[in-house]
Design a protein around this motif. Structure first.
Motif, PDB file in Angstrom:
ATOM      1  N   GLY A 271       0.824  -1.191   0.000  1.00  0.00           N
ATOM      2  CA  GLY A 271       0.000   0.000   0.000  1.00  0.00           C
ATOM      3  C   GLY A 271       0.861   1.245   0.000  1.00  0.00           C
ATOM      4  N   PRO A 272       0.291   2.399   0.321  1.00  0.00           N
ATOM      5  CA  PRO A 272       1.067   3.633   0.377  1.00  0.00           C
ATOM      6  C   PRO A 272       2.233   3.525   1.360  1.00  0.00           C
ATOM      7  CG  PRO A 272      -1.267   4.115   0.375  1.00  0.00           C
ATOM      8  CD  PRO A 272      -1.145   2.634   0.556  1.00  0.00           C
ATOM      9  N   HIS A 273       3.345   4.121   0.994  1.00  0.00           N
ATOM     10  CA  HIS A 273       4.549   4.054   1.816  1.00  0.00           C
ATOM     11  C   HIS A 273       5.414   5.266   1.514  1.00  0.00           C
ATOM     12  CE1 HIS A 273       5.220   2.099  -2.083  1.00  0.00           C
ATOM     13  NE2 HIS A 273       6.448   2.605  -2.017  1.00  0.00           N
ATOM     14  N   GLY A 274       6.345   5.544   2.426  1.00  0.00           N
ATOM     15  CA  GLY A 274       7.233   6.673   2.227  1.00  0.00           C
ATOM     16  C   GLY A 274       7.552   7.369   3.536  1.00  0.00           C
ATOM     17  N   ARG A 275       8.315   8.444   3.446  1.00  0.00           N
ATOM     18  CA  ARG A 275       8.826   9.135   4.638  1.00  0.00           C
ATOM     19  C   ARG A 275       7.707   9.711   5.484  1.00  0.00           C
ATOM     20  NH1 ARG A 275      11.494  14.433   5.018  1.00  0.00           N
ATOM     21  NH2 ARG A 275      11.128  14.629   2.776  1.00  0.00           N
ATOM     22  N   HIS A 276       6.592  10.106   4.879  1.00  0.00           N
ATOM     23  CA  HIS A 276       5.505  10.739   5.625  1.00  0.00           C
ATOM     24  C   HIS A 276       4.323   9.795   5.839  1.00  0.00           C
ATOM     25  CE1 HIS A 276       7.600  14.538   5.308  1.00  0.00           C
ATOM     26  NE2 HIS A 276       7.670  14.395   3.998  1.00  0.00           N
ATOM     27  N   ALA A 277       4.545   8.496   5.647  1.00  0.00           N
ATOM     28  CA  ALA A 277       3.490   7.499   5.843  1.00  0.00           C
ATOM     29  C   ALA A 277       3.864   6.577   7.000  1.00  0.00           C
ATOM     30  CB  ALA A 277       3.278   6.686   4.577  1.00  0.00           C
ATOM     31  N   VAL A 278       2.884   6.301   7.866  1.00  0.00           N
ATOM     32  CA  VAL A 278       3.072   5.389   8.995  1.00  0.00           C
ATOM     33  C   VAL A 278       2.049   4.266   8.876  1.00  0.00           C
ATOM     34  CG1 VAL A 278       2.996   5.130  11.509  1.00  0.00           C
ATOM     35  CG2 VAL A 278       3.891   7.242  10.497  1.00  0.00           C
ATOM     36  N   SER A 279       2.489   3.018   8.911  1.00  0.00           N
ATOM     37  CA  SER A 279       1.595   1.870   8.823  1.00  0.00           C
ATOM     38  C   SER A 279       1.713   1.033  10.088  1.00  0.00           C
ATOM     39  CB  SER A 279       1.943   1.007   7.601  1.00  0.00           C
ATOM     40  OG  SER A 279       1.719   1.724   6.404  1.00  0.00           O
ATOM     41  N   LEU A 280       0.582   0.766  10.719  1.00  0.00           N
ATOM     42  CA  LEU A 280       0.539  -0.045  11.934  1.00  0.00           C
ATOM     43  C   LEU A 280      -0.423  -1.201  11.704  1.00  0.00           C
ATOM     44  CD1 LEU A 280       0.306   2.873  14.524  1.00  0.00           C
ATOM     45  CD2 LEU A 280       2.353   1.606  13.861  1.00  0.00           C
ATOM     46  N   HIS A 281      -0.080  -2.369  12.225  1.00  0.00           N
ATOM     47  CA  HIS A 281      -0.821  -3.590  11.904  1.00  0.00           C
ATOM     48  C   HIS A 281      -1.318  -4.294  13.157  1.00  0.00           C
ATOM     49  CE1 HIS A 281      -1.976  -7.295   9.977  1.00  0.00           C
ATOM     50  NE2 HIS A 281      -1.028  -7.994  10.588  1.00  0.00           N
ATOM     51  N   ASP A 282      -2.553  -4.822  13.085  1.00  0.00           N
ATOM     52  CA  ASP A 282      -3.129  -5.719  14.088  1.00  0.00           C
ATOM     53  C   ASP A 282      -3.124  -5.102  15.488  1.00  0.00           C
ATOM     54  OD1 ASP A 282      -4.318  -7.991  15.096  1.00  0.00           O
ATOM     55  OD2 ASP A 282      -2.459  -9.157  15.195  1.00  0.00           O
ATOM     56  N   LEU A 283      -3.721  -3.904  15.596  1.00  0.00           N
ATOM     57  CA  LEU A 283      -3.805  -3.221  16.882  1.00  0.00           C
ATOM     58  C   LEU A 283      -5.093  -3.612  17.605  1.00  0.00           C
ATOM     59  CD1 LEU A 283      -2.708   0.411  15.901  1.00  0.00           C
ATOM     60  CD2 LEU A 283      -1.285  -1.566  16.472  1.00  0.00           C
ATOM     61  N   SER A 284      -4.978  -3.853  18.898  1.00  0.00           N
ATOM     62  CA  SER A 284      -6.169  -4.184  19.683  1.00  0.00           C
ATOM     63  C   SER A 284      -6.870  -2.933  20.186  1.00  0.00           C
ATOM     64  CB  SER A 284      -5.791  -5.080  20.868  1.00  0.00           C
ATOM     65  OG  SER A 284      -4.833  -4.434  21.694  1.00  0.00           O
TER      66      SER A 284
END
Length: 322
Positions: A271-284
């Protein structure tokens, strides 16, 4: 089997004749009560009644993602209890139908009805996780009512786009993908904090993520569709896990061009990615807090302005026919 069919008469892609055919097909296989919604929130009220009933085994939602969201919130008004609550089936009738398509159902209402009837005969179902949003204790939005969402929520830019689309629909405009694209451009031009966001994402035991312009919360993948093209903000998001988040800290002209291109070319792998992108996965669970009130949307429904929202990923919340 006794089933309740909740019909949205304003469903974008189904005519009255098509709805009659679908009702006849379902009624041939089960004892069916069909109710047409008459006001905003009616589908939620019907879902609540079904949840409190002793003899309804299945609720079928015929409409778009907004209708499905209302039914789900009605079914879960006392919380998740998959073995006690009626099962849910979805017949897509909206312009996008993200939830139904994410479940693997055809986007055509007649074909989806056939798939649902086949699944009922075969006993095919799955128990999906859902997202829950609530007011944050100690914030000015602490008293905000809880709200379930099936596929995504957003605070900031994307919710502003949803709000603009709703305004246009209230003026008689038809919900089309071209309408959404136009409102994206207008929201961008009117965005006051494209370079320095006001959103902070906080979660227990972790450093906060600060200065986000937009935070997109996903309960499944894809995030949405542009026509038949799926777009993925969080490719790893799943009905079987917690919540995923894509946060963007800059929406300059160059950043919008870059992330827009990445969205259009996104895939189940990236998906979108780069210096100004934050991706977090499987958060409760986590909280989004903004220094200024920002628009909030869930499942494509604009819910007004908020400064703080707490999100929880609830696994195995509801049984769905697939």
């Amino acid at each position: 089997m006794r089933a309740l069919l909740v019909v949205n008469p304003a469903a974008t892609t189904t005519s009255a004749r098509t709805r009659d055919v679908l009702i006849h097909a379902l009624a041939s296989e089960m004892k069916l009560d069909a109710v047409t919604t008459e006001y905003r929130g009616h589908a939620r009220d019907l879902g609540r009644q079904a949840a409190d009933s002793d003899d309804i085994d299945l609720v079928v939602a015929l409409g778009g993602d907004g209708t499905v969201n209302e039914v789900v919130n009605g079914l879960l008004h006392r919380g998740p209890a998959p073995e006690r609550l009626p099962r849910l089936a979805v017949v897509p009738g909206g312009s996008t139908n993200v939830f139904a398509r994410a479940l693997g159902l055809p986007n055509d209402a007649v074909e989806a009805t056939g798939a649902i009837l086949d699944a009922l005969r075969d006993g095919s179902e799955r128990t999906v996780g859902l997202g829950l949003a609530s007011g944050t204790p100690g914030s000015e939005d602490a008293a905000a009512p809880e709200r379930w969402f099936t596929f995504n929520a957003g605070l900031g830019f994307d919710a502003g786009v949803v709000g603009r689309v709703e305004q246009q629909r209230e003026r008689g405009k038809k919900s089309t993908h071209a309408l959404y694209v136009r409102q994206v451009v207008r929201q961008f031009l009117g965005e006051p904090s494209r370079r320095h966001g006001s959103i902070t994402l906080g979660r227990p035991g972790e450093d906060p993520v600060t200065d986000l312009v937009v935070a997109i919360v996903s309960n499944t993948s894809p995030w949405t569709y542009l026509g038949n093209r799926p777009m993925y903000t969080s490719p790893k998001a799943s009905f079987d896990m917690g919540l995923d988040v894509l946060g963007l800290s800059r929406l300059s002209t160059a950043a919008v061009a870059r992330y827009g291109t990445q969205l259009l070319t996104s895939s189940p792998e990236r998906g979108p990615h780069g210096r100004h992108a934050v991706s977090l996965h499987d958060l409760s669970g986590f909280t989004l807090h903004s220094k200024v009130p920002l628009p909030l949307q869930m499942d494509g429904d604009h819910l007004g302005l908020r400064t703080s929202v707490t999100f929880t990923g609830v696994r195995r919340a509801l049984r769905v026919i697939v």
